[in-house]
Design a protein around this motif. Structure first.
Motif, PDB file in Angstrom:
ATOM      1  N   SER A 105       0.852  -1.191   0.000  1.00 34.70           N
ATOM      2  CA  SER A 105       0.000   0.000   0.000  1.00 34.70           C
ATOM      3  C   SER A 105       0.884   1.235   0.000  1.00 34.70           C
ATOM      4  N   THR A 106       0.552   2.175  -0.855  1.00 32.71           N
ATOM      5  CA  THR A 106       1.278   3.443  -0.925  1.00 32.71           C
ATOM      6  C   THR A 106       0.279   4.582  -0.819  1.00 32.71           C
ATOM      7  N   ASP A 107       0.478   5.451   0.155  1.00 32.43           N
ATOM      8  CA  ASP A 107      -0.443   6.561   0.385  1.00 32.43           C
ATOM      9  C   ASP A 107       0.352   7.852   0.530  1.00 32.43           C
ATOM     10  N   LEU A 108       0.554   8.530  -0.603  1.00 32.01           N
ATOM     11  CA  LEU A 108       1.259   9.807  -0.589  1.00 32.01           C
ATOM     12  C   LEU A 108       0.323  10.973  -0.296  1.00 32.01           C
TER      13      LEU A 108
ATOM     14  N   SER B 235      -4.397  22.131  -6.494  1.00 29.08           N
ATOM     15  CA  SER B 235      -4.673  21.730  -5.113  1.00 29.08           C
ATOM     16  C   SER B 235      -3.393  21.484  -4.330  1.00 29.08           C
ATOM     17  N   LEU B 236      -2.301  21.152  -5.030  1.00 28.79           N
ATOM     18  CA  LEU B 236      -1.045  20.874  -4.350  1.00 28.79           C
ATOM     19  C   LEU B 236      -0.143  22.098  -4.258  1.00 28.79           C
ATOM     20  N   GLY B 237      -0.334  23.062  -5.150  1.00 28.10           N
ATOM     21  CA  GLY B 237       0.603  24.167  -5.274  1.00 28.10           C
ATOM     22  C   GLY B 237       0.589  25.153  -4.118  1.00 28.10           C
ATOM     23  N   ASP B 238       1.783  25.637  -3.761  1.00 24.85           N
ATOM     24  CA  ASP B 238       1.952  26.647  -2.718  1.00 24.85           C
ATOM     25  C   ASP B 238       3.069  27.583  -3.182  1.00 24.85           C
ATOM     26  N   ARG B 239       2.713  28.828  -3.489  1.00 21.97           N
ATOM     27  CA  ARG B 239       3.696  29.776  -4.017  1.00 21.97           C
ATOM     28  C   ARG B 239       4.716  30.159  -2.955  1.00 21.97           C
ATOM     29  N   VAL B 240       6.000  30.180  -3.354  1.00 28.46           N
ATOM     30  CA  VAL B 240       7.079  30.538  -2.441  1.00 28.46           C
ATOM     31  C   VAL B 240       8.058  31.461  -3.152  1.00 28.46           C
ATOM     32  N   LYS B 241       8.842  32.216  -2.350  1.00 27.11           N
ATOM     33  CA  LYS B 241       9.886  33.085  -2.882  1.00 27.11           C
ATOM     34  C   LYS B 241      11.154  32.901  -2.068  1.00 27.11           C
ATOM     35  N   GLY B 242      12.268  33.198  -2.692  1.00 29.98           N
ATOM     36  CA  GLY B 242      13.553  33.096  -2.015  1.00 29.98           C
ATOM     37  C   GLY B 242      14.634  33.742  -2.845  1.00 29.98           C
ATOM     38  N   GLU B 243      15.872  33.505  -2.464  1.00 26.32           N
ATOM     39  CA  GLU B 243      16.988  34.062  -3.222  1.00 26.32           C
ATOM     40  C   GLU B 243      17.011  33.509  -4.644  1.00 26.32           C
TER      41      GLU B 243
ATOM     42  N   TYR C 294       4.916  21.746  -4.691  1.00 27.71           N
ATOM     43  CA  TYR C 294       3.873  20.734  -4.738  1.00 27.71           C
ATOM     44  C   TYR C 294       4.179  19.714  -3.646  1.00 27.71           C
ATOM     45  N   SER C 295       3.209  19.475  -2.788  1.00 28.19           N
ATOM     46  CA  SER C 295       3.460  18.686  -1.593  1.00 28.19           C
ATOM     47  C   SER C 295       2.675  17.387  -1.554  1.00 28.19           C
ATOM     48  N   THR C 296       3.311  16.353  -0.982  1.00 30.71           N
ATOM     49  CA  THR C 296       2.641  15.113  -0.636  1.00 30.71           C
ATOM     50  C   THR C 296       2.980  14.838   0.824  1.00 30.71           C
ATOM     51  N   ARG C 297       2.555  13.700   1.327  1.00 29.62           N
ATOM     52  CA  ARG C 297       2.849  13.368   2.721  1.00 29.62           C
ATOM     53  C   ARG C 297       4.322  13.046   2.925  1.00 29.62           C
ATOM     54  N   LEU C 298       5.028  12.765   1.845  1.00 35.39           N
ATOM     55  CA  LEU C 298       6.431  12.389   1.972  1.00 35.39           C
ATOM     56  C   LEU C 298       7.360  13.270   1.149  1.00 35.39           C
ATOM     57  N   VAL C 299       6.997  13.514  -0.094  1.00 34.06           N
ATOM     58  CA  VAL C 299       7.885  14.222  -1.013  1.00 34.06           C
ATOM     59  C   VAL C 299       7.352  15.610  -1.330  1.00 34.06           C
ATOM     60  N   ASN C 300       8.245  16.568  -1.354  1.00 35.19           N
ATOM     61  CA  ASN C 300       7.913  17.922  -1.791  1.00 35.19           C
ATOM     62  C   ASN C 300       8.747  18.248  -3.025  1.00 35.19           C
ATOM     63  N   VAL C 301       8.131  18.961  -3.955  1.00 34.35           N
ATOM     64  CA  VAL C 301       8.810  19.356  -5.191  1.00 34.35           C
ATOM     65  C   VAL C 301       8.630  20.852  -5.401  1.00 34.35           C
ATOM     66  N   LEU C 302       9.726  21.571  -5.568  1.00 34.62           N
ATOM     67  CA  LEU C 302       9.692  23.007  -5.862  1.00 34.62           C
ATOM     68  C   LEU C 302      10.026  23.201  -7.327  1.00 34.62           C
ATOM     69  N   VAL C 303       9.112  23.849  -8.061  1.00 31.87           N
ATOM     70  CA  VAL C 303       9.349  24.181  -9.463  1.00 31.87           C
ATOM     71  C   VAL C 303       9.505  25.691  -9.567  1.00 31.87           C
TER      72      VAL C 303
END
Length: 412
Positions: free
Chosen positions: A76-79, A365-373, A380-389
């Motif tokens: 079973s995989t539940d991200l 539904s997954l996206g969360d805008r962020v800023k940085g240097e 884009y977030s899951t329960r385990l993996v996060n990905v920044l594009v």
């Protein structure tokens, strides 16, 4: 247990490799996690087994040489990913009609379905030359059978078969078994125990029974802050050293993200007939060599429709492993890679013109805008993996927190 198939044609392969790289990062993102052996005595439990240290238990796994077994595995995989409607029942992993140059029985794509949802598998092995893995569904079955020089895969739902054959005496093991998502507790455990170092703590967390077998529980935890992995627990057969159950729980708590374990297991030699396969009359059979030729032809046709000015060097390299850079180490390592041109819309939380509306809703539904240097982008977030594009077309992915991703992007 699953056999390993060779990569398909060179055209488009590098981009597919980059996508497949994300699968082990997404499912076990800790393949680069390193080992720090922390001795600990097994606590009392049921069953009552002799005390053992974490180092001794890991050595027991390493020495395990189980060549023959058969059994049933529940994985079973539940991200925490929302389902995408209209995916033909395949969820995010797709399904439905196959594009040109593809076969529904091809293990290279079919076994990635194990990366989401719950599945029941039947596995069997008799040495390095005979393995079988079957994915059982309510009304269908998908099987991969490796028997000597032959690799067969059969999808009962579509009545299609895939066949690959290694050249005798070539020593080519690449076609022997589908390389995809780890499907058994041992394969998952091997991903974690590949490297050594000081970023991981190990302890023995009592004993248990799995599939009627006495087992020790090895608990694996990251020492580094910023990882989304809480703990990994491996139930190890006390007699053979074979991992019988693998469970990965997130740092945020809740149910396991990945849980795979035997419900039945037998270490006797499977019957030889287990590995026999002959397609029935009327079954559509795709030969691996023919499939590669079709994919090469398809890739060439696509390039013929492009104008010379459209074929920029950066576009041809985008998504290839040559662009891959790993930031950090251990559990908090982050993969940085350049995205293909068509994925640029992800940075703004949008899909492409070709993307179905449901898929665009999923991204939103997954996206969360962020800023940085580094600039700005979307996480884009899951329960385990996060990905920044990022808006400049880069992606940062890992089993790390959002703050750790932003920090890695700033450093990159």
């Amino acid at each position: 247990m699953a056999p390993y198939a060779s990569e398909d044609s060179e055209s488009g392969t590098r981009r597919r490799k980059a996508v497949r790289y994300a699968v082990p990062v997404a499912v076990v993102g800790v393949a680069a996690a390193t080992i720090g052996l922390v001795p600990a005595l097994a606590s009392s439990g049921d069953p009552d087994l002799p005390d053992i240290t974490a180092r001794q238990l890991i050595e027991k796994i390493a020495k395990s040489d189980t060549q023959q077994l058969s059994g049933t595995v529940k994985i079973s995989t539940d991200l925490g990913l929302p389902s995408v409607g209209g995916a033909g029942g395949g969820g995010l992993m797709g399904g439905g009609e196959q594009e040109g140059g593809k076969s529904s029985a091809d293990p290279q794509s079919k076994l990635t379905e194990l990366a989401t949802g719950s599945h029941t598998l039947r596995v069997a092995a008799d040495g390095p030359d005979r393995q079988k893995l079957s994915v059982l569904d309510d009304a269908s079955e998908y099987s991969v059978i490796h028997n000597g020089d032959d690799l067969w895969a059969y999808d009962s739902k579509s009545d299609e078969a895939y066949h690959a054959q290694s050249e005798k005496g070539s020593g080519d093991d690449a076609k022997k078994a589908p390389k995809g998502v780890p499907a058994t507790p041992k394969e998952l455990t091997d991903e974690i125990l590949k490297a050594g170092g000081d970023t991981t703590s190990f302890s023995v967390d009592g004993t248990s029974q799995v599939a009627g077998r006495d087992a020790y529980r090895l608990q694996i935890k990251p020492k580094q802050a910023g990882s989304t992995v809480g703990a990994i627990t491996v139930s190890v057969d006390a007699k053979t050293g074979t991992p019988l159950k693998f469970s990965l729980t997130p740092a945020g708590g809740g149910a396991a993200v990945v849980d795979a374990g035997f419900t039945k297991v037998d270490f006797a030699k499977p019957a030889a007939s287990t590995f026999d396969f002959k397609p029935s009359k009327g079954t559509k059979v795709t030969e691996a060599d023919d499939l590669k030729k079709a994919q090469r032809h398809e890739g060439a046709a696509k390039h013929e429709n492009l104008k010379p000015e459209d074929l920029k060097a950066d576009d041809l390299k985008a998504g290839g492993l040559d662009d891959l850079n790993v930031i950090g180490k251990g559990w908090t390592s982050v993969a940085e890679l350049k995205l293909p041109k068509e994925a640029a819309g992800l940075a703004a939380g949008k899909g492409s013109a070709e993307m179905p509306p449901d898929a665009q809703k999923f991204l939103s539904s997954l996206g969360d805008r962020v800023k940085g240097e580094f600039g700005s982008g979307t996480v884009y977030s899951t329960r385990l993996v996060n990905v920044l594009v990022t808006e400049d077309g880069k992606a940062y992915a890992g089993a790390v927190t959002k703050d750790a991703l932003v920090k890695a992007a700033n450093a990159g």
